[in-house]
Design an enzyme around this catalytic site. Structure first.
Site, PDB file in Angstrom:
ATOM      1  N   LYS A  40      57.538  75.105  94.040  1.00  0.00           N
ATOM      2  CA  LYS A  40      58.934  75.008  94.473  1.00  0.00           C
ATOM      3  C   LYS A  40      59.054  75.219  95.976  1.00  0.00           C
ATOM      4  CE  LYS A  40      62.026  76.966  91.797  1.00  0.00           C
ATOM      5  NZ  LYS A  40      62.871  75.912  91.184  1.00  0.00           N
ATOM      6  N   ARG A  84      64.642  82.756  93.272  1.00  0.00           N
ATOM      7  CA  ARG A  84      63.963  82.026  92.195  1.00  0.00           C
ATOM      8  C   ARG A  84      62.451  82.198  92.311  1.00  0.00           C
ATOM      9  NH1 ARG A  84      68.192  78.062  93.382  1.00  0.00           N
ATOM     10  NH2 ARG A  84      69.276  77.442  91.475  1.00  0.00           N
ATOM     11  N   GLY A 130      61.413  77.717  82.886  1.00  0.00           N
ATOM     12  CA  GLY A 130      62.058  78.712  82.044  1.00  0.00           C
ATOM     13  C   GLY A 130      61.255  79.964  81.782  1.00  0.00           C
ATOM     14  N   MET A 176      59.933  82.216  83.997  1.00  0.00           N
ATOM     15  CA  MET A 176      60.145  83.377  84.864  1.00  0.00           C
ATOM     16  C   MET A 176      61.609  83.440  85.292  1.00  0.00           C
ATOM     17  SD  MET A 176      56.600  83.505  86.980  1.00  0.00           S
ATOM     18  CE  MET A 176      56.780  81.844  87.557  1.00  0.00           C
ATOM     19  N   ARG A 205      59.900  68.238  92.132  1.00  0.00           N
ATOM     20  CA  ARG A 205      58.543  68.512  91.661  1.00  0.00           C
ATOM     21  C   ARG A 205      58.107  67.334  90.795  1.00  0.00           C
ATOM     22  NH1 ARG A 205      60.191  73.465  87.550  1.00  0.00           N
ATOM     23  NH2 ARG A 205      61.456  72.252  86.117  1.00  0.00           N
ATOM     24  N   HIS A 244      65.981  73.705  77.581  1.00  0.00           N
ATOM     25  CA  HIS A 244      64.685  74.390  77.464  1.00  0.00           C
ATOM     26  C   HIS A 244      63.857  73.790  76.333  1.00  0.00           C
ATOM     27  CE1 HIS A 244      62.029  77.587  75.861  1.00  0.00           C
ATOM     28  NE2 HIS A 244      61.806  77.808  77.140  1.00  0.00           N
ATOM     29  N   SER A 252      20.275  66.278  71.797  1.00  0.00           N
ATOM     30  CA  SER A 252      21.729  66.389  71.663  1.00  0.00           C
ATOM     31  C   SER A 252      22.065  67.874  71.679  1.00  0.00           C
ATOM     32  CB  SER A 252      22.203  65.748  70.360  1.00  0.00           C
ATOM     33  OG  SER A 252      23.610  65.840  70.261  1.00  0.00           O
ATOM     34  N   CYS A 287      27.129  67.187  71.341  1.00  0.00           N
ATOM     35  CA  CYS A 287      27.841  66.862  70.102  1.00  0.00           C
ATOM     36  C   CYS A 287      28.629  68.037  69.539  1.00  0.00           C
ATOM     37  CB  CYS A 287      26.869  66.328  69.054  1.00  0.00           C
ATOM     38  SG  CYS A 287      25.607  67.527  68.554  1.00  0.00           S
ATOM     39  N   TYR A 316      25.961  60.760  77.198  1.00  0.00           N
ATOM     40  CA  TYR A 316      27.150  60.572  76.359  1.00  0.00           C
ATOM     41  C   TYR A 316      27.700  61.920  75.911  1.00  0.00           C
ATOM     42  CZ  TYR A 316      24.244  61.567  72.231  1.00  0.00           C
ATOM     43  OH  TYR A 316      23.422  62.177  71.313  1.00  0.00           O
TER      44      TYR A 316
END
Length: 888
Positions: free
Chosen positions: A26, A96, A105, A107, A352, A468, A777, A844, A864
């Site tokens: 902010k 704020r 919402g 804080m 934001r 909210h 693996s 895996c 992978y």
């Protein structure tokens, strides 16, 4: 001297949007907007470092902070021509929070700070509106008492409702200036009675109390829960933003609102939001009054008769649209904006990057790339991989029979069925029992965050599209219907009432967050189709990633799902999972409980056709893609019969005495089965099991090749190897069994043999093991378990406590422990490639679908990752993002 305070306003700023770590999101964006010359009320930001200092020093403030705040206040006074605490021209401020990451919402905020018994008359005189001044004062007393002094806000609501009822009023807007004076007097009296001291009249005391409250709110329970869910470090701290107040509640030429530069649910390129005339910011999201649409197009679409901002205040609306467009182009992202219009003048209070659904994130990223705002690489990086989970949830089947019992706003897309609960605690309890809950609330508050996380869906009686409930649900990917005004919720009776129906706690309903409908009972749903923007972005991602993405699957259903999600083969087929039903479990138990090889082979003969059929179907579905089949690895406690009935069933199938079998069952019990007679140890003790499985694999591969006309190359994986000698012994049996199967079939087929690296010893001796293995693996579930020396089945009892107390940042079974387990993986990768440079390497464990773990896999060069079917799209996108970051 340390700098704790950064000022902004009047077209300049000491900070910028690049300083989010220090100024919070902010504060950094307020500085940026100021520097861009946008209309931002002047103010200053107290840094996140001050917050961390506060906690490191027993909740004390740095010595230099007071003088720096005094100087910053003088800067605001100079800009506004007002003075803090002055009884003639008072400066009022908002206080704020503002962390590095957006936490809507979570804080605390205080508005109208600086009002007291002396400054209220000055505000009334200047505004020419006594009612406005008294209304502002009562808001401040209520908010400050709740946030700073710890007086529950319900105490104030009770007084307000009592005053309205005594005068026959329904709306807050019905109250006159004198009515508000009465409310203020009763508020002050109640606070003094509750605290045994008067409400603070010193503006300096008010300010320092609010600063301390914002810092303290960083460690309140709802903020802690939110950080845990969204993986935000508590070490970041929060900044505090103190800004000159501007008023949206100064009459019919004033307003306040919130907006998104694009639709946060769909991604459509159109201004989206709500506003209220003659109101302050919290009114828009509180649901007390019904917000109005910003644009005429939105008003017509919603069927609202209340005028849009475009119609009501055309000049301010035009300036706002121009500002919104400028900010989106500047940040090259969809913006979430807060604004106030005070007597016709626009003021920007926040910008934001807006929270959005996965569907919207994909659409926005693709659109912005096509518009030239982003490159394809930047577009791929813009979508949070884990957010794709939202796209994989069911939606209502269009052909389904359904009974609509209520309608609300389509606040967060997707659909969910569950039992009605009225408290977050009950939602958590139901989830813990393995059941689905729909959390039903009059309106949600930050205190409900844990229940919202546990629930499958959310239904509220109040609140708009930016309430909210809506914002938090969208961020979590939970279906939500908000503002369903036709429902009545009775917490005391635990009932949800709609015309014609009363639902008790535990009754089943369905919410459709895409349409805003609430439906009776359970309704048929369908799986989503991943197309459009998803297909385009994933195509870009696939071209940018290096690693392949496979799936963990042993059923045709899982394999088909994974294939449709883009899996490039099966990285783990757990053959023991194929036995968990009906006659199969009995045959598997026969095999395990047999005392002789002859009896064991009889049981294996029953299992052979089942295994062959299963493997053939997997090979056919994957159509030439690699399929890694892990030889049997059953922790015995998962297979041994536990009840007399189970023992009798197996005894009957084997033709033996039940009591004799019971004794054999007892003899096989293990103290620690996860480290017991399993994996390659079982194959060495009973090689006939391996022979059966290899025969089934080879015969299935030959059968699938004939059906599909595609070459099938099975990858046979030996589990739980710690010694090269173990692998050599089992590999010899594999090769012999494969040779026999091919000779009997009169055909040959290629196959490879490798091992899972899931023991620390295997990782440390990977150079030796690689002399016998064609692939590794990494089974990171067991490797985590054996490295930490903790049972993955029992660890949840204390790992949550470890996270809460900051001993670990994340559960190591959810996200790979890079420093410990990851170090072993790196050692094994290096040693394995030293011996065999072209050895195939993959992962895996469940970590194969975790974006942070995938980042690590990219860094160390695995070939992978393999994950559960519904995480395949997440892994594909995360692998692409990791590859992009590695190149930059």
């Amino acid at each position: 001297m340390d700098k704790w305070v950064y000022t902004f306003g009047d077209g300049s700023a000491e900070g910028s949007s690049q300083m989010k770590d220090l100024l919070g999101g902010k504060g950094a964006n307020l500085a940026e907007m100021s520097a861009l010359g946008l209309p931002v009320p002047p103010g200053f930001t107290i840094t996140t470092e001050a917050c961390n200092w506060y906690y490191a020093n027993d909740r004390q403030f740095p010595a230099e902070l007071k003088s720096q705040i005094d100087q910053a206040l003088k800067s605001i006074e100079k800009s506004t021509g007002r003075k803090f605490g002055d009884p003639k021209q008072p400066l009022l401020v908002s206080v704020r929070s503002g962390a590095r990451a957006s936490m809507p919402g979570m804080m605390d905020t205080v508005l109208n700070l600086g009002l007291n018994n002396e400054t209220v008359p000055a505000l009334a005189k200047e505004a020419g509106d006594e009612r406005f001044a008294q209304d502002s004062y009562r808001r401040f007393i209520q908010m400050y008492s709740d946030v700073v002094l710890g007086v529950d806000h319900s105490e104030f609501e009770e007084i307000l409702e009592d005053v309205k009822a005594s005068k026959g009023f329904e709306q807050d807007t019905d109250l006159s200036a004198d009515d508000w004076k009465e409310v203020v007097a009763r508020y002050l009296e109640m606070v003094e009675e509750a605290l045994e001291k008067p409400f603070p009249q010193s503006v300096e005391a008010q300010l320092w109390g609010a600063i301390g409250a914002v810092f303290s709110s960083w460690m309140n329970q709802r903020a802690i829960t939110y950080r845990r869910i969204h993986k935000i470090s508590e070490k970041w701290g929060t900044a505090v933003n103190i800004q000159a107040m501007v008023f949206g509640n100064m009459g019919d030429t004033s307003a306040t609102g919130v907006a998104f530069t694009r639709n946060p649910s769909t991604g459509a390129n159109m201004l989206y939001g709500e506003f209220l005339v003659n109101a302050q910011g919290e009114d828009v999201v509180a649901g007390i009054r019904t917000p109005q649409d910003l644009t005429e197009e939105a008003r017509i679409a919603s069927g609202s008769e209340a005028p849009s901002l475009e119609k009501l205040m055309p000049a301010a609306f035009k300036e706002f649209v121009d500002t919104a467009n400028k900010l989106e182009a500047h940040y090259t992202d969809m913006q979430d904006l807060e604004f106030t219009i005070e007597k016709g003048k626009l003021w920007m209070l926040q910008t934001r990057s807006g929270k959005r659904t996965a569907k919207a994130a994909l659409q926005i990223a693709v659109d912005m790339a096509n518009e030239g705002l982003l490159s394809k690489e930047e577009a791929v990086l813009r979508v949070e991989p884990s957010a794709l989970d939202q796209l994989l949830h069911p939606t209502i089947d269009p052909k389904a029979q359904k009974t609509v019992i209520a309608n609300g706003l389509p606040a967060s897309p997707g659909a969910a069925t569950g039992q009605v609960v009225f408290s977050p605690e009950d939602a958590e309890k139901l989830k813990g029992e393995g059941n689905s809950a729909i959390l039903v609330r009059i309106e949600t508050s930050p205190e409900d965050i844990h229940g919202m996380h546990a629930a499958e869906g959310i239904l509220t009686a109040r609140g708009g599209m930016t309430s909210h409930a809506a914002v938090v649900a969208r961020g979590m990917g939970k279906p939500c219907v908000s503002g369903a005004g036709g429902i009545r919720i009775d917490y005391q009776a635990q009932q949800l009432r709609v015309p014609g129906h009363t639902f008790e706690k535990g009754d089943v309903i369905t919410v459709d967050g895409s349409t805003g409908q609430v439906l009776l009972g359970s309704v048929a749903m369908q799986q989503p189709e991943l197309s459009g923007a998803f297909g385009i972005l994933m195509e870009w991602a696939d071209k940018l990633r290096r690693m392949k993405v496979r799936t963990n699957a042993e059923t045709p259903t899982d394999a088909k799902s994974a294939h449709s999600f883009g899996a490039e083969g099966i990285g783990l087929c757990r053959t023991e999972h194929m036995f968990f039903d009906g006659e199969r479990i009995i045959a598997a138990r026969e095999m395990i409980l047999s005392e002789t090889e002859e009896d064991r082979r009889k049981a294996l003969d029953k299992l052979l056709p089942m295994q062959r059929s299963d493997f053939a179907e997997l090979f056919e579905i994957m159509a030439g893609l690699p399929v890694t089949i892990r030889l049997l690895d059953p922790p015995l406690h998962e297979f041994l019969p536990h009840t007399d009935k189970d023992i009798e069933e197996v005894a009957s199938a084997m033709g033996v005495d039940a009591e004799k079998l019971r004794q054999r069952n007892i003899a096989l019990q293990e103290s620690n089965p996860m480290l017991g007679h399993r994996g390659c140890r079982l194959a060495i003790s009973y090689p006939e099991i391996t022979e059966m499985q290899v025969r089934a694999i080879i015969e299935a591969a030959i059968e699938a090749r004939k059906k599909t006309g595609t070459a099938v190359v099975p990858e046979i994986m030996v589990p739980l190897v710690g010694l090269r000698e173990e692998l050599d012994y089992v590999k010899e049996r594999i090769d012999a069994a494969a040779k026999t199967a091919m000779e009997q079939a009169g055909e040959t087929i290629d196959y490879t043999v490798g091992t899972m690296i899931e023991l620390p010893r295997a990782a440390l001796r990977a150079d030796e093991i690689a002399k016998s293995a064609e692939f590794f693996s990494f089974g990171t579930n067991d490797l985590t378990q054996t490295t930490f020396g903790i049972s993955r089945d029992d660890a949840s009892m204390f790992l949550t406590t470890y996270e809460t107390k900051g001993i670990i940042e994340r559960d190591p079974f959810v996200s790979l422990d890079v420093d410990g387990v990851g170090e072993l993986v790196k050692i094994a990768v290096g040693k394995g490639r030293d011996t065999q440079p072209d050895i195939k390497l993959g992962i895996c464990g469940e970590h194969g679908g975790d974006p942070d773990s995938i980042e690590f896999c990219e860094k160390i060069g695995l070939d992978y990752v393999s994950c559960s079917p519904f995480r395949v799209p997440i892994a594909r996108l995360a692998a692409a993002q990791s590859a992009i970051r590695q190149k930059s």
